[in-house]
Scaffold this motif. Sequence first.
Motif, PDB file in Angstrom:
ATOM      1  N   LEU A 124       0.449  -1.254   0.005  1.00 30.90           N
ATOM      2  CA  LEU A 124       0.119   0.310   0.094  1.00 30.90           C
ATOM      3  C   LEU A 124       0.829   1.141  -0.187  1.00 30.90           C
ATOM      4  O   LEU A 124       0.527   2.351  -0.583  1.00 30.90           O
ATOM      5  N   GLU A 125       2.089   1.101   0.857  1.00 30.29           N
ATOM      6  CA  GLU A 125       2.665   2.746   0.491  1.00 30.29           C
ATOM      7  C   GLU A 125       3.739   2.812  -0.480  1.00 30.29           C
ATOM      8  O   GLU A 125       3.010   3.811  -0.778  1.00 30.29           O
ATOM      9  N   GLY A 130       3.264   6.350  -5.202  1.00 29.66           N
ATOM     10  CA  GLY A 130       3.259   6.284  -7.207  1.00 29.66           C
ATOM     11  C   GLY A 130       1.777   7.360  -7.569  1.00 29.66           C
ATOM     12  O   GLY A 130       2.619   7.952  -8.470  1.00 29.66           O
ATOM     13  N   VAL A 131       1.092   7.173  -6.611  1.00 29.82           N
ATOM     14  CA  VAL A 131       0.105   8.293  -7.092  1.00 29.82           C
ATOM     15  C   VAL A 131       0.241   9.541  -6.797  1.00 29.82           C
ATOM     16  O   VAL A 131      -0.184  10.181  -7.750  1.00 29.82           O
ATOM     17  N   PHE A 132       1.274  10.571  -6.078  1.00 26.38           N
ATOM     18  CA  PHE A 132       1.792  11.384  -5.612  1.00 26.38           C
ATOM     19  C   PHE A 132       2.089  11.552  -6.177  1.00 26.38           C
ATOM     20  O   PHE A 132       2.644  12.924  -6.147  1.00 26.38           O
ATOM     21  N   ALA A 133       3.315  10.699  -6.720  1.00 26.06           N
ATOM     22  CA  ALA A 133       4.444  10.686  -7.444  1.00 26.06           C
ATOM     23  C   ALA A 133       3.918  11.315  -9.278  1.00 26.06           C
ATOM     24  O   ALA A 133       5.290  11.365 -10.411  1.00 26.06           O
ATOM     25  N   ALA A 134       3.344  10.444  -9.833  1.00 29.85           N
ATOM     26  CA  ALA A 134       2.917  10.190 -11.167  1.00 29.85           C
ATOM     27  C   ALA A 134       2.652  12.025 -11.630  1.00 29.85           C
ATOM     28  O   ALA A 134       1.720  12.630 -11.228  1.00 29.85           O
ATOM     29  N   THR A 135       3.483  12.040 -13.182  1.00 37.06           N
ATOM     30  CA  THR A 135       3.151  13.337 -13.550  1.00 37.06           C
ATOM     31  C   THR A 135       3.080  12.639 -15.171  1.00 37.06           C
ATOM     32  O   THR A 135       2.127  13.773 -16.007  1.00 37.06           O
ATOM     33  N   ASP A 136       1.952  10.984 -15.218  1.00 39.02           N
ATOM     34  CA  ASP A 136       1.754  10.658 -16.539  1.00 39.02           C
ATOM     35  C   ASP A 136       0.132  10.929 -16.066  1.00 39.02           C
ATOM     36  O   ASP A 136       0.037   9.993 -14.867  1.00 39.02           O
ATOM     37  N   VAL A 137      -0.828  10.619 -16.134  1.00 39.96           N
ATOM     38  CA  VAL A 137      -1.792  10.558 -16.360  1.00 39.96           C
ATOM     39  C   VAL A 137      -2.301   9.214 -16.335  1.00 39.96           C
ATOM     40  O   VAL A 137      -2.730   8.777 -15.404  1.00 39.96           O
ATOM     41  N   PHE A 138      -1.599   8.044 -17.403  1.00 43.62           N
ATOM     42  CA  PHE A 138      -2.110   6.944 -17.459  1.00 43.62           C
ATOM     43  C   PHE A 138      -1.721   6.667 -16.474  1.00 43.62           C
ATOM     44  O   PHE A 138      -2.436   5.634 -15.311  1.00 43.62           O
ATOM     45  N   LEU A 139       0.032   7.102 -15.923  1.00 44.25           N
ATOM     46  CA  LEU A 139       0.818   5.910 -14.973  1.00 44.25           C
ATOM     47  C   LEU A 139      -0.366   6.350 -13.583  1.00 44.25           C
ATOM     48  O   LEU A 139      -0.652   5.495 -12.348  1.00 44.25           O
ATOM     49  N   PHE A 140      -0.829   7.678 -13.511  1.00 38.17           N
ATOM     50  CA  PHE A 140      -1.608   8.084 -11.756  1.00 38.17           C
ATOM     51  C   PHE A 140      -2.692   8.001 -11.751  1.00 38.17           C
ATOM     52  O   PHE A 140      -3.623   6.491 -11.264  1.00 38.17           O
ATOM     53  N   TYR A 141      -3.756   7.187 -12.846  1.00 39.06           N
ATOM     54  CA  TYR A 141      -4.534   6.170 -12.717  1.00 39.06           C
ATOM     55  C   TYR A 141      -4.461   4.513 -12.306  1.00 39.06           C
ATOM     56  O   TYR A 141      -5.179   4.063 -12.288  1.00 39.06           O
ATOM     57  N   VAL A 142      -2.977   3.965 -12.955  1.00 39.33           N
ATOM     58  CA  VAL A 142      -3.014   3.159 -13.059  1.00 39.33           C
ATOM     59  C   VAL A 142      -2.558   2.665 -11.327  1.00 39.33           C
ATOM     60  O   VAL A 142      -3.515   1.829 -10.008  1.00 39.33           O
ATOM     61  N   PHE A 143      -2.271   3.536 -10.078  1.00 37.63           N
ATOM     62  CA  PHE A 143      -2.016   3.907  -9.248  1.00 37.63           C
ATOM     63  C   PHE A 143      -3.069   4.048  -8.109  1.00 37.63           C
ATOM     64  O   PHE A 143      -3.199   3.329  -7.362  1.00 37.63           O
ATOM     65  N   PHE A 144      -3.741   5.227  -9.107  1.00 26.64           N
ATOM     66  CA  PHE A 144      -4.963   5.374  -8.510  1.00 26.64           C
ATOM     67  C   PHE A 144      -6.174   3.178  -8.377  1.00 26.64           C
ATOM     68  O   PHE A 144      -6.507   3.529  -6.706  1.00 26.64           O
ATOM     69  N   GLU A 145      -6.255   2.824  -9.011  1.00 23.73           N
ATOM     70  CA  GLU A 145      -6.857   1.714  -8.757  1.00 23.73           C
ATOM     71  C   GLU A 145      -6.052   0.924  -8.480  1.00 23.73           C
ATOM     72  O   GLU A 145      -6.850   0.053  -7.158  1.00 23.73           O
ATOM     73  N   ALA A 146      -4.772   0.874  -8.300  1.00 27.90           N
ATOM     74  CA  ALA A 146      -4.255  -0.159  -7.573  1.00 27.90           C
ATOM     75  C   ALA A 146      -4.007   0.013  -6.608  1.00 27.90           C
ATOM     76  O   ALA A 146      -3.920  -1.150  -5.830  1.00 27.90           O
ATOM     77  N   MET A 147      -3.902   0.687  -5.785  1.00 34.17           N
ATOM     78  CA  MET A 147      -3.922   0.686  -4.390  1.00 34.17           C
ATOM     79  C   MET A 147      -5.381   0.721  -3.550  1.00 34.17           C
ATOM     80  O   MET A 147      -5.301  -0.040  -2.542  1.00 34.17           O
ATOM     81  N   LEU A 148      -6.134   0.321  -4.272  1.00 36.49           N
ATOM     82  CA  LEU A 148      -7.284  -0.274  -4.035  1.00 36.49           C
ATOM     83  C   LEU A 148      -7.102  -2.165  -3.377  1.00 36.49           C
ATOM     84  O   LEU A 148      -8.049  -1.911  -2.144  1.00 36.49           O
TER      85      LEU A 148
END
Length: 542
Positions: A124-125, A130-148
Amino acid sequence: MSDFPWLLAMIVVPAAGAAVVAALPRGRDLLAKQVALGVSLLVFLLAVLATVAFDTGGPRFQLTTSVSWIADFGVSFALGVDGIALVMLLLIGLLVPVVLVASWADTMPAHRSMRSYVAWLLLLEAMMVGVFAATDVFLFYVFFEAMLVPMYFLIGSYGGPRRQYAAMKFFLYSLVGGLVMLASVIGLYVVSNSQLGQGTFAFDALRQLDIDPGVQKLLFIGFFVAFAIKAPLVPFHTWLPDSGAEAPIGGAVLLVGVLDKVGTFGFLRYCLPLFPDASRDLAPWILVLAVIGVLYAALLAMGQSDMKRLVSYTSIAHFGFIALGIFAFTTEAATGAVLYMVSHGIATGLLFLVIGMLIARGGSRHIRDYGGVAAKAPLLAGVFLIAGLASLSLPGTSSFVSELLVLIGAFPTRPVFTILATTGIILAALYILIMYQRTMHGPPRGVLLADDEPAAAVPAGTSGGATAVMDAPARTRSLRVQDLSRRELAVVAPLVALIVALGVYPQPLIDLVRPAVAATMDDVGSDPGGITPTHPGSEGTN
């Protein structure tokens, strides 16, 4: 020093640590905890060193790393932080080792091991970083869903009596929000392809697009729904009281202290810069939801008998204040909102930890089952009071500074909403002080404990042990309370120190986040009535 891939290391280290812990033989719980604590402390050290390497007067995004990932679709594994993201990484680095130490003596539910519990925490950490550090929007989405995924298992496997219901509700709400956001992410790609001749998900490139206002609103709504669920704002909030109440204490600290901040962070990072026209047009409606959340959640908190559920409702009210600061469109208010995100994570994290320690001693999370605790455990009562006062933003605590900045910054542009939200401060004093008075003072009350089960047998922060006590046939006994142990003092001491230190001298944190906030206000093209200068590095008065 700035060339070192700090952010990549902060993702890889806990992810690798989770794999190592998960691979340990069964029964090696102590080794698993030791490895996990060492890994989490290393991540905290990396966050501190990254902060040292960060130049507040330099470019907006620093410590960048970018590797082509899916070249045909313009997707990169791109990382970078501004001051807003950096303070969230510091918060993650602080809270994870605190949670691990707080969970050190926990007894896991049947057929569950401490080894898997700490492995999920480390994974989870990595996802949160990854969510807060991503500067690629698609990568942000991947981390956004993965942390669930790790949070789902933390709640569903180690939570309270209704853990499976709470975990499923949390997962479905967040998943639906993420899918709505995915539609907008794809829409951004289509727009970028039509304007640039090649589709991209790079944040800096997307920020330069000239998107039609009508299209902006549609894309904005997709992002907003996902972030409003995650924050959560009313009426998207109903998953949080269930998840916060049923999650294990460590999971609840990270859920409310960090995961929920992804929503308000998303407003600042994506909604305002990418869709400035839509943000201004829809801001009044969002502020209505924010103020309703402040008042409605505060009233519901006053009626709760479950301490964990009460704190979850207080968080909904606090997120209303944060949304007010963001959508007031002044640098002062938005700076206060970011500080509020940090202060809330520390203060509410401390409040959840103290409640977990109280539950460990009494075997119940209901307010009515306690009383007179302060006479037997003055240190526990004292820390509980500090956490409560920080939650109601008493002067001298970090929350007061952030709330004051929000109100001062929002009043020039949103006076009616600011005045209405201010009444929530009075309600906060009521629900916090009533909970404290009923549990810590007055005549001692009996608590429900299993027959022949000593109160001290339920370890601090344990949901599994506490659940077993509350679910078992029970009779009333007198409450036997021990004061804070050395381990528990080590858990709460850094959080108490930060609450006081940032309440007395918040300037270093303000200096860190203000340039990024000012850049965001420049993106949205609106900073009327702002007190703080809108350009990084310019001089002004607070």
